[in-house]
Design a protein around this motif. Sequence first.
Motif, mmCIF file in Angstrom:
data_model
loop_
_atom_site.group_PDB
_atom_site.id
_atom_site.type_symbol
_atom_site.label_atom_id
_atom_site.label_comp_id
_atom_site.label_asym_id
_atom_site.label_seq_id
_atom_site.Cartn_x
_atom_site.Cartn_y
_atom_site.Cartn_z
ATOM 1 N N ALA A 1 0.813 -1.220 0.000
ATOM 2 C CA ALA A 1 0.000 0.000 0.000
ATOM 3 C C ALA A 1 0.847 1.272 0.000
ATOM 4 C CB ALA A 1 -0.936 -0.003 1.213
ATOM 5 N N ASP A 2 2.156 1.118 -0.096
ATOM 6 C CA ASP A 2 3.074 2.254 -0.053
ATOM 7 C C ASP A 2 3.449 2.653 -1.482
ATOM 8 O OD1 ASP A 2 5.055 4.103 0.292
ATOM 9 O OD2 ASP A 2 6.379 2.824 1.469
ATOM 10 N N PRO A 3 2.988 3.800 -1.974
ATOM 11 C CA PRO A 3 3.299 4.218 -3.344
ATOM 12 C C PRO A 3 4.797 4.272 -3.625
ATOM 13 C CG PRO A 3 1.588 5.615 -2.411
ATOM 14 C CD PRO A 3 2.130 4.793 -1.289
ATOM 15 N N GLU A 4 5.582 4.641 -2.612
ATOM 16 C CA GLU A 4 7.032 4.714 -2.804
ATOM 17 C C GLU A 4 7.607 3.327 -3.075
ATOM 18 O OE1 GLU A 4 9.246 7.284 -2.776
ATOM 19 O OE2 GLU A 4 7.582 8.695 -2.767
ATOM 20 N N PHE A 5 7.129 2.311 -2.333
ATOM 21 C CA PHE A 5 7.608 0.941 -2.544
ATOM 22 C C PHE A 5 7.187 0.448 -3.927
ATOM 23 C CE2 PHE A 5 6.782 -3.619 -2.566
ATOM 24 C CZ PHE A 5 7.996 -4.128 -2.160
#
Length: 249
Positions: free
Chosen positions: A106-110
């Motif tokens: 759920a982490d856009p950066e990941f």
Amino acid sequence: MTFAGKNLRYLRRLRGWTQEEFANKLKIKRSLLGAYEEERAEPRIEVLETVGGIFKLSLDELLLKDLGDTKNNFIAKRRAQKLATGSVDIQFVPVKAAAGYLAGYADPEFIDELNTFTLPMLAPGNYRAFEIIGDSMLPTPSGSVIVGEKVEDLEEVKSNQTYVVVSRSEGIVYKRVMKNNKARTKLTLVSDNTSYQPYNVNADDVIEVWKAQMILSKANTQQRWDVNQLASLVSNLQDQVSVLKKKMN
């Protein structure tokens, strides 16, 4: 102050490279690339020349133009053309990234750090690709990549279809899903290889579900099946489905 660091980050993400991969191409340490992207240090000219060679950009463009915001540069035009033709970037989750995906899904950066690719034959949608290992879904061979389309609601899951199921208890698995009419809080996951027994997962434990749309595998890795093997496989699957239906009803 230049746009060099910001542009390096933008260009890397445009290609779907991780910092490690981009740093290797530039022959610098990942930590140094991180410092450039975070604008804690100015990129050396020789690094920018290498970047310019990869992306066919001049030093002036790398230093003086914000490539992410400018609408008239060739990169923005290429991205617009890709969107116009309906092609979508598909993030690839290799086996080695599976554990990290459970924490960072759920982490856009990941997600942005994952490698991407496109498949022009797919209709517009939200897709992701997962590498699978093991023989539980034979004849789909180990090492295949399953391209799945996001299922937004578990109610949309259809029995006897194949899905990539991401859950807290089982991790990332590729299975045939059976829905239980009596126990809507559970999903039954079935392997195509009848040597493996079906098992249940709680719906509350499921993080994501991706409906399989395409299977990508290496040439000459498919197992050969004779008529007797196929007949036995079909018979075992039918028996397994019959048992499951009785349990559900």
